[in-house]
Write a protein that holds these residues in place. Sequence first.
Motif, PDB file in Angstrom:
ATOM      1  N   PHE A 266      37.954  47.029  35.168  1.00 48.23           N
ATOM      2  CA  PHE A 266      38.750  47.595  35.375  1.00 48.23           C
ATOM      3  C   PHE A 266      40.168  48.016  36.635  1.00 48.23           C
ATOM      4  N   GLN A 267      39.629  46.972  37.396  1.00 52.23           N
ATOM      5  CA  GLN A 267      40.736  45.956  38.482  1.00 52.23           C
ATOM      6  C   GLN A 267      41.555  45.205  37.812  1.00 52.23           C
TER       7      GLN A 267
ATOM      8  N   ARG B 134      43.418  35.490  39.256  1.00 51.51           N
ATOM      9  CA  ARG B 134      41.890  35.067  39.278  1.00 51.51           C
ATOM     10  C   ARG B 134      41.120  35.640  40.721  1.00 51.51           C
ATOM     11  N   PHE B 135      39.884  36.808  40.005  1.00 53.56           N
ATOM     12  CA  PHE B 135      39.004  36.602  41.253  1.00 53.56           C
ATOM     13  C   PHE B 135      37.669  36.639  40.904  1.00 53.56           C
ATOM     14  N   LYS B 136      36.903  37.395  41.209  1.00 51.42           N
ATOM     15  CA  LYS B 136      35.532  37.348  40.548  1.00 51.42           C
ATOM     16  C   LYS B 136      34.727  38.457  40.950  1.00 51.42           C
ATOM     17  N   SER B 137      34.510  39.577  39.202  1.00 50.04           N
ATOM     18  CA  SER B 137      34.522  40.574  38.995  1.00 50.04           C
ATOM     19  C   SER B 137      32.852  41.165  39.096  1.00 50.04           C
ATOM     20  N   GLU B 138      32.172  41.727  39.780  1.00 47.61           N
ATOM     21  CA  GLU B 138      30.982  42.080  40.555  1.00 47.61           C
ATOM     22  C   GLU B 138      30.617  43.167  39.280  1.00 47.61           C
ATOM     23  N   LYS B 139      31.465  43.607  38.430  1.00 40.44           N
ATOM     24  CA  LYS B 139      31.552  44.867  37.813  1.00 40.44           C
ATOM     25  C   LYS B 139      30.854  44.177  36.452  1.00 40.44           C
ATOM     26  N   LYS B 140      31.446  43.657  35.422  1.00 37.68           N
ATOM     27  CA  LYS B 140      31.768  43.766  33.939  1.00 37.68           C
ATOM     28  C   LYS B 140      32.090  42.088  34.013  1.00 37.68           C
ATOM     29  N   GLU B 141      31.899  41.686  32.167  1.00 40.80           N
ATOM     30  CA  GLU B 141      32.278  40.347  32.309  1.00 40.80           C
ATOM     31  C   GLU B 141      33.621  38.847  32.270  1.00 40.80           C
ATOM     32  N   PHE B 142      34.013  40.206  32.447  1.00 37.78           N
ATOM     33  CA  PHE B 142      35.869  38.788  32.321  1.00 37.78           C
ATOM     34  C   PHE B 142      36.614  39.557  33.590  1.00 37.78           C
ATOM     35  N   TRP B 143      37.520  38.795  34.155  1.00 35.07           N
ATOM     36  CA  TRP B 143      38.553  39.069  34.847  1.00 35.07           C
ATOM     37  C   TRP B 143      38.812  39.799  34.705  1.00 35.07           C
ATOM     38  N   GLY B 144      39.720  38.734  33.349  1.00 33.59           N
ATOM     39  CA  GLY B 144      41.373  39.314  32.526  1.00 33.59           C
ATOM     40  C   GLY B 144      41.130  38.279  30.991  1.00 33.59           C
TER      41      GLY B 144
END
Length: 423
Positions: A119-120, A168-178
Amino acid sequence: MSEKNNTERLLKHLFDGGPWNVYEPNILNLGVGAPGTDLLESNCDNFRKATDHCLQREKTKNQSLIFQYGPTSGAYEVRHEIATYFSEMYENPVNSEDLIITTGATQGLHLVLSTLIDFQGFIFVDEFTYMIALDSMKHFTSLNIIPVKLNDDGVDLKDLEEKVSKRRFKSEKKEFWGIYYTIPTYHNPTGILFSPDICRGIVKLARKYDFLVVCDDVYTILHYDEKPTLSRLLAYDNRSDPDFVGSVISNGSFSKILGPGVRVGWLEVPARIKPILDGSGFANSGGCFNNYTAGIVRSLFELKLAQKQIDRFYEAYKERMLATTEVLRDELPQSCKLVSPTGGYFIWVRIPDHLDARKFLEYSMQEEKIFFIAGPRFSLDGESGKQFFRLSIAFYAKEKLVDGARRLCRALRNYIEKNPAGS
């Protein structure tokens, strides 16, 4: 001041109650992206037969389970019928195990946004895109929506990579960052068919930067010229590739080819994503999103009624598109640009840069009672694209479209003469 009570409005359809009602005989609404009454009427008999067929089987063979919470992905038999039909239409395999039944493409998009993306994170969209999809995205207020340049053969790959690589960043909460959301086959609103090179490039970038591509594929079988070699972008995400991970979702719907009120669509998803969607609270709360109507659609296909109805829609749309674009090619002012689409619903017209399509819309309504949708409605900022407008060929019969196109061209010629550059 807030209202104390809700006001009941006895509306009959989505376009009812507004100023540009498509059923108002004094207005020609060339903005509406929906089939007309003349195409929908045969659904009454077809759905009656399919409903009888479906419910008889439920009563005698299936314990009336069509009225129960359905499997989260939808009943296998329904998905099998959809997969079989579209495998033939695409000339590319659709696997029933990859499908999730939805209530339509907008709900499919909402499910993906609420389940798969941080969500970010970021949503990349074409600089002009489906306006209701934009409206849906904006409800997720923490998501960042980034427009990307669109060329005549599809998204600008250099611009897409530049904007993706910077965020691009590494998401710790969901499967995809974008996510990149697009309509690659007979694009809404531009009518563009993304080229094979662009499709391959999108898949390459998605794998490189690990973002998800979500394609609205609601116009994919509505090709009026030579059929594309691969009908949808998902087919370029080939499972035999050594670097395949599953980066593309195809978001389908029967709204454009059977009727919007049917409210049956499907997501075609890669294996790494399917368990996440099946395990979401949306699916677990009530199972299949449209178990009952999806069962009737199964019977429609088994009885060959769906195929017949879709063929009828297709032939009507093709006739309407070819006739309308012929008039526009012949009668649009030379200072305007038209790229005749080879399929789908929509025609994208460019007027001289010094003009504003929103102002021309006011003139068109005043002089000819013809409505269309101006370009800014399809942009993120609501201001870009003032030199464009979109026409739809879906709702009216050919004769009415031809007459309307001629009157619209006449109004545009007069408007340009009244508003010369530099005035």
